[in-house]
Design an enzyme around this catalytic site. Structure first.
Site, short mmCIF file in Angstrom:
data_model
loop_
_atom_site.label_atom_id
_atom_site.label_comp_id
_atom_site.label_asym_id
_atom_site.label_seq_id
_atom_site.Cartn_x
_atom_site.Cartn_y
_atom_site.Cartn_z
N ASP A 14 -7.61 -9.26 -5.74
CA ASP A 14 -6.31 -9.93 -5.71
C ASP A 14 -6.21 -11.07 -6.71
O ASP A 14 -5.25 -11.14 -7.50
CB ASP A 14 -6.02 -10.48 -4.30
CG ASP A 14 -5.81 -9.38 -3.27
OD1 ASP A 14 -5.49 -8.25 -3.67
OD2 ASP A 14 -5.99 -9.66 -2.08
N ARG A 95 -10.77 -22.58 4.02
CA ARG A 95 -9.56 -22.70 3.20
C ARG A 95 -9.20 -24.13 2.83
O ARG A 95 -8.85 -24.40 1.67
CB ARG A 95 -8.38 -22.01 3.90
CG ARG A 95 -8.54 -20.50 4.07
CD ARG A 95 -9.03 -19.84 2.81
NE ARG A 95 -9.09 -18.40 2.90
CZ ARG A 95 -10.14 -17.65 2.58
NH1 ARG A 95 -11.25 -18.25 2.16
NH2 ARG A 95 -10.11 -16.35 2.66
N ASP A 124 -3.83 -16.94 5.59
CA ASP A 124 -4.35 -17.82 4.55
C ASP A 124 -3.27 -18.46 3.70
O ASP A 124 -3.45 -19.55 3.16
CB ASP A 124 -5.34 -17.06 3.67
CG ASP A 124 -6.70 -16.92 4.32
OD1 ASP A 124 -6.97 -17.66 5.28
OD2 ASP A 124 -7.50 -16.07 3.86
N SER A 175 -11.57 -5.40 2.13
CA SER A 175 -11.30 -6.75 1.64
C SER A 175 -12.24 -7.68 2.39
O SER A 175 -12.22 -7.72 3.63
CB SER A 175 -9.84 -7.14 1.92
OG SER A 175 -9.60 -8.47 1.52
#
Length: 401
Positions: A14, A95, A124, A175
């Site tokens: 991505d 994050r 996210d 992923s």
């Protein structure tokens, strides 16, 4: 400000594609791709290669492993944080660390925008954007995968057409996100909640069916934070790394769940967190000895609120800081040792001790040393029963009316 965008870069499919999109579709002259080391088990060199192949002006690596362990992970362990009672917040914890590093670079270079590679239906996006705006108020935030929907196969084809090497393949399009606290796996066949996870999806854990003979370890805690393993003092990052290996061999920490995402959908998620799912019950065992009954009851409620707060992206918020203050107070005396038996599938707590324990053997024992004031119980029960008796009398009265 320069026409520069700073990207939260993972080196995966991505965000590698996002570098090219920012130049081709958004008109940015310069893209700075920021890799943040939060303890993921990876060779960063291929990520540099992919980043430059995609057109980044600079790819940089920021080391935040120890800060991540000592801040986010330590607080999560002290809080026994499990979202919906299962998920130890692996990605949700990392994050704000990544976003803080990216925002810092963006401020340093005078960038116009910060960028993430999240879709419009993931958690996210919320975590990154709330953190970006908290650390760099007023910054433009770009989310290419929210502006245009790309299938996994389309991304792979796009990358291959531009000579960007990627790990994902059509036949195994997982992923994956990982850090020192664990690993998250999704996409592909895992999107069907009826399909059992294949063994090739796992990396930190072995099948419990092939676990070695049970083995005991002793984990030491200081003020609620893991500080030693089998008597050896270690940094939290080192201790987690060691336990990931030891507990992972027993298949400990495999989590297969359908969770409620912040955006309102249910999602099947697969996690591996051997150390986390060993340390949290061990920490709870010390708390069982040390906390008062009222503290323990209140803290269980706070734990769920804290986990949801962090899951929903509110790390940089007054409410998280306020919750932390309560947790920190409860942890002042949570110091001691726990003996944990590592065995197939799940750890077993087999011993615990603390110099601050409220457990009194003479009060709990049924032996000759029993010192419990038995004669006081009758009055306690009479007081406790008053409301019960009054309610029962009221019911009988209503039944006869």
């Amino acid at each position: 400000m320069s026409k520069t965008a700073v990207l939260a870069y993972s080196g995966g499919l991505d965000t590698s594609c996002a570098i090219a999109w920012l130049k081709e579709d958004y008109g940015y002259d310069d893209v700075v791709a920021v890799l943040v080391d939060v303890g993921q088990q990876t060779d960063f060199e291929p990520a540099f290669e992919r980043g430059y192949a995609a057109g980044a002006g600079e790819v940089m690596l920021v080391d935040r492993k120890d800060e991540f362990a000592d801040e986010q992970v330590a607080k999560a362990i002290q809080t026994n944080a499990l979202y919906e009672g299962k998920y130890p917040l692996i990605s949700a914890l990392s994050r704000p660390v990544i976003a803080d590093a990216v925002a810092g670079v963006a401020l340093d270079v005078g960038a116009e925008a910060t960028v993430h590679g999240c879709t419009g239906k993931g958690n996210d996006q919320l975590r990154f954007e709330l953190a970006f705006r908290a650390r760099f108020p007023g910054v433009r935030v770009i989310a290419p995968l929210r502006d245009r929907i790309w299938s996994r196969d389309e991304e792979i084809a796009y990358a291959e057409a531009r000579g960007i090497p990627v790990e994902a393949k059509q036949e195994s399009p997982y992923s994956i996100d990982d850090n020192l606290f664990g690993r998250a796996i999704e996409a592909g066949m895992l999107e069907d909640p009826w399909v059992a996870p294949p063994e090739d999806a796992f990396a930190l854990t072995s099948s419990a069916a092939h676990a070695p003979a049970p083995h005991e370890v002793v984990i030491g805690f200081e003020a609620g934070v893991p500080a030693s393993l089998d008597g050896e003092e270690l940094s939290l990052a080192e201790l987690i790394a060691a336990l990931n290996v030891q507990a992972g061999a027993y298949g400990i920490g495999r989590i297969d769940m359908v969770e409620n995402r912040a955006v309102g959908i249910k999602s099947r998620e697969l996690y591996e967190a051997p150390a986390a799912m060993t340390l949290i019950p061990a920490h709870q065992a010390v708390e069982d000895l040390v906390l008062t009954k009222a503290e323990a009851i209140a803290k269980r409620e706070i734990e769920a609120i804290w986990a949801k707060t962090v899951y929903d992206g509110l790390w940089f918020s007054p409410v998280r800081e306020a919750l932390d203050a309560f947790v920190a107070k409860t942890q002042e005396l949570v110091t001691g040792e726990v003996r944990v038996r590592l065995q197939a599938g799940a750890p077993a707590i087999v011993g615990r001790r603390s110099e601050h324990a409220l457990y009194a053997h003479a009060l709990a024992s049924y032996g000759v040393e029993d010192a419990f004031p038995h004669d006081a119980s009758e009055g306690f029960i009479r007081l406790a029963a008053m409301e019960v008796e009054l309610a029962a009398a009221r019911e009988r009265k209503l039944a006869l009316a």
